[in-house]
Design a protein around this motif. Structure first.
Motif, mmCIF file in Angstrom:
data_model
loop_
_atom_site.group_PDB
_atom_site.id
_atom_site.type_symbol
_atom_site.label_atom_id
_atom_site.label_comp_id
_atom_site.label_asym_id
_atom_site.label_seq_id
_atom_site.Cartn_x
_atom_site.Cartn_y
_atom_site.Cartn_z
ATOM 1 N N VAL A 74 0.827 -1.210 0.000
ATOM 2 C CA VAL A 74 0.000 0.000 0.000
ATOM 3 C C VAL A 74 0.861 1.259 0.000
ATOM 4 N N THR A 75 2.043 1.220 0.650
ATOM 5 C CA THR A 75 2.905 2.406 0.611
ATOM 6 C C THR A 75 3.496 2.602 -0.781
ATOM 7 N N THR A 76 3.753 1.499 -1.483
ATOM 8 C CA THR A 76 4.219 1.609 -2.868
ATOM 9 C C THR A 76 3.120 2.197 -3.744
ATOM 10 N N ALA A 77 1.881 1.739 -3.525
ATOM 11 C CA ALA A 77 0.749 2.276 -4.278
ATOM 12 C C ALA A 77 0.510 3.734 -3.918
ATOM 13 N N LEU A 78 0.589 4.057 -2.622
ATOM 14 C CA LEU A 78 0.413 5.446 -2.188
ATOM 15 C C LEU A 78 1.540 6.330 -2.705
ATOM 16 N N ALA A 79 2.722 5.735 -2.875
ATOM 17 C CA ALA A 79 3.853 6.500 -3.393
ATOM 18 C C ALA A 79 3.523 7.087 -4.754
ATOM 19 N N SER A 80 2.782 6.343 -5.568
ATOM 20 C CA SER A 80 2.437 6.837 -6.900
ATOM 21 C C SER A 80 1.197 7.712 -6.888
ATOM 22 N N THR A 81 0.231 7.404 -6.009
ATOM 23 C CA THR A 81 -1.006 8.185 -5.991
ATOM 24 C C THR A 81 -0.842 9.518 -5.266
ATOM 25 N N VAL A 82 -0.083 9.518 -4.165
ATOM 26 C CA VAL A 82 0.162 10.769 -3.444
ATOM 27 C C VAL A 82 1.310 11.493 -4.147
ATOM 28 N N ALA A 211 9.873 -0.941 -2.301
ATOM 29 C CA ALA A 211 8.967 -1.050 -1.155
ATOM 30 C C ALA A 211 9.666 -0.691 0.150
ATOM 31 N N THR A 212 10.933 -1.063 0.273
ATOM 32 C CA THR A 212 11.696 -0.737 1.480
ATOM 33 C C THR A 212 11.816 0.774 1.652
ATOM 34 N N VAL A 213 11.998 1.479 0.534
ATOM 35 C CA VAL A 213 12.104 2.940 0.577
ATOM 36 C C VAL A 213 10.742 3.579 0.818
ATOM 37 N N THR A 214 9.723 3.130 0.087
ATOM 38 C CA THR A 214 8.406 3.768 0.201
ATOM 39 C C THR A 214 7.763 3.550 1.566
ATOM 40 N N GLU A 215 8.049 2.408 2.232
ATOM 41 C CA GLU A 215 7.430 2.185 3.530
ATOM 42 C C GLU A 215 7.980 3.155 4.583
ATOM 43 N N PRO A 289 -3.306 -1.392 -8.474
ATOM 44 C CA PRO A 289 -3.417 -2.854 -8.276
ATOM 45 C C PRO A 289 -2.151 -3.615 -8.639
ATOM 46 N N ILE A 290 -1.324 -3.035 -9.503
ATOM 47 C CA ILE A 290 -0.076 -3.689 -9.898
ATOM 48 C C ILE A 290 0.839 -3.835 -8.687
ATOM 49 N N ALA A 291 0.871 -2.799 -7.830
ATOM 50 C CA ALA A 291 1.690 -2.866 -6.615
ATOM 51 C C ALA A 291 1.073 -3.807 -5.596
ATOM 52 N N HIS A 292 -0.246 -3.738 -5.439
ATOM 53 C CA HIS A 292 -0.920 -4.604 -4.463
ATOM 54 C C HIS A 292 -0.760 -6.076 -4.804
ATOM 55 N N ALA A 293 -0.702 -6.390 -6.101
ATOM 56 C CA ALA A 293 -0.558 -7.786 -6.517
ATOM 57 C C ALA A 293 0.769 -8.375 -6.068
ATOM 58 N N ALA A 294 1.768 -7.506 -5.833
ATOM 59 C CA ALA A 294 3.091 -7.976 -5.408
ATOM 60 C C ALA A 294 3.140 -8.314 -3.926
ATOM 61 N N LEU A 371 9.062 6.633 -8.126
ATOM 62 C CA LEU A 371 9.401 5.263 -7.713
ATOM 63 C C LEU A 371 8.230 4.313 -7.974
ATOM 64 N N GLY A 372 7.043 4.723 -7.582
ATOM 65 C CA GLY A 372 5.887 3.864 -7.772
ATOM 66 C C GLY A 372 5.598 3.586 -9.234
ATOM 67 N N TRP A 373 5.649 4.643 -10.052
ATOM 68 C CA TRP A 373 5.341 4.469 -11.473
ATOM 69 C C TRP A 373 6.442 3.726 -12.229
#
Length: 453
Positions: A74-82, A211-215, A289-294, A371-373
């Protein structure tokens, strides 16, 4: 070139026009109704399963070391959305659509929670697992495996791979460079090189390093912006009731503008509020969803709850905070828009330090978006090329170099085309969501029944 741009302008008007926005929000309404207003009726469930788990230590499994935790997903997904949309996008919505746009932004966020939920559930349910246990998923997989429409999955992947270079890369680095130039007088080339090196060090390490960075980055930037925003609202607390009042008054204002159509103010507010809301939280576009699938999460519904949380944080909290800062500052009726309007709003109460706050926020928000994209584009290319390692490395190198190009170049052309590609991603994704909706409802019902046992 002019003919191409004119054609893109027409296509963009369709992609982000009223019919597409109605389809995107309508999809959210459909999932909301069919799940019994899940985001409200099950608020205690998704809140405890998301925010309630943030501070708990995540258990590790040797079988899952190649994948990421649900929170990292979710932080990876939020990284791209926020991203800059939470600052510049909200300011632009208010500037163009009036204060009423904020209400319609809330509407898009409320129903977008269930659109994002459905996307994540399907992404986890239909994801593929490599020989080494790595998870890959997203709209391209549930469109192909769930609907047997590989050609539609390919179309989504092409749009996603191309959009990543623009909306998720060059436009973001340009926003960072311009902001640091204006606030700290840092040359745009220096900014571009620095961001490029940072991104290369993270991106080349793959989803685990991202993910380690975005969290760590996402919680920091969210708390930083939230605290600074609350300070602004406390300073202007006497103006808060008026801000909420003008939001609702303008959202339902039937006055004509310049002798024009009655209710024009409502339609304008709806258009820009919903568009900016969707652009910010990306519900329906198929990217997150691409990030969540991971994620290493085993249950699709449990990971779907993080999708609800994601839109809540992005739109209901961060975008609302930005909107209230602008409205309480009262500078939105001038000629200033975008990030400049947010800087002016902060500076009205905090002086020159206001510009520093906004610049730091843009640096964090836009860097995290890059990073997310980078991962989204990589996964789309991964699907198209069948995990070709040479193509994968070439993509990462090109992606990091384009960060520099974005920082130093004029990007009106890139922004316009990327904006269109970003919207085009939604078309195949929404088709997949609606045609596979029965599966989402079935999985949700099964999950809730298991919890009652």
């Amino acid at each position: 070139m002019k003919a191409f741009m004119d054609a893109n302008s027409v296509l963009n008007g369709i992609v982000w026009g009223p019919y597409m926005l109605v389809l995107i929000v309508g999809t959210g309404i459909f999932f909301t109704i069919r799940t019994g207003v899940f985001q409200v009726s099950k608020i205690s469930l998704w809140w405890k399963a998301t925010f309630g788990q943030v501070f708990r230590k995540q258990g590790k499994s040797s079988k899952d070391e190649v994948n990421i935790t649900p929170f990292q997903a979710v932080t990876t997904a939020l990284a791209s959305t926020v991203g800059t949309g939470n600052i510049a996008g909200v300011a632009t919505a208010i500037f163009l659509g009036g204060p009423g746009a904020v209400f319609w932004m809330w509407v898009s966020g409320f129903f977008g929670m269930m659109t994002k939920y459905a996307e994540v559930v399907l992404a986890v349910n239909f994801r593929e697992i490599d020989a080494d246990g790595t998870h890959h998923g997203g709209p391209m997989y549930y469109i192909e495996k769930g609907l047997k429409l590989k050609w539609l999955a390919v179309i989504f992947s092409v749009f996603g791979a191309l959009a990543a270079f623009g909306i998720g890369n060059m436009t973001q680095s340009n926003a960072i460079a311009q902001s640091l130039l204006e606030t700290f007088n840092i040359p745009v080339l220096a900014t571009g090189i620095a961001i490029s090196i940072f991104c290369a060090l993270v991106i080349i390490g793959g989803i685990k390093r991202i993910a380690t960075v975005t969290e760590k980055l996402v919680p920091f930037m969210a708390v930083f912006y939230f605290v600074c925003g609350i300070i602004m609202l406390v300073i202007n607390i006497s103006k808060l009731p008026g801000a909420f009042s003008i939001i609702f008054a303008n959202a339902f204002s039937f006055q004509s503008v310049g002798g024009g159509l009655l209710g024009y103010a409502i339609m304008r507010g709806m258009r820009y509020g919903i568009a900016r809301g969707v652009f910010s939280n990306e519900a329906g576009l198929g990217s997150a969803p691409i990030a969540h699938a991971a994620s290493r999460s085993k249950n699709p519904v449990e990971q779907g709850l993080w999708g609800v949380f994601e839109v809540f944080v992005d739109t209901i909290i961060i975008c609302t905070l930005s909107a209230l800062i602008i409205l309480t500052a009262g500078l939105y009726n001038g000629e200033t828009s975008g990030a400049a309007l947010m800087i002016a709003s902060f500076s009205a109460s905090l002086g020159s330090f206001g510009g520093v706050i906004v610049s730091i926020a843009i640096l964090c928000f836009a860097s995290s978006t890059i990073l997310g994209w980078s991962y989204y584009g990589q996964q789309c290319l991964h699907y198209l090329t069948g995990q070709n390692k040479m193509v994968d490395m070439a993509y990462k190198v090109l992606f990091t170099l384009l960060v520099i190009v974005g920082a130093v170049g004029g990007l009106e052309f890139v922004w316009d085309v990327a904006d269109t590609l970003n919207g085009l991603m939604a078309v195949p994704n929404l088709i997949g969501l609606l045609l596979l909706s029965k599966l989402v409802f079935s999985l949700t019902k099964e999950y809730l029944e298991d919890r009652r046992k």
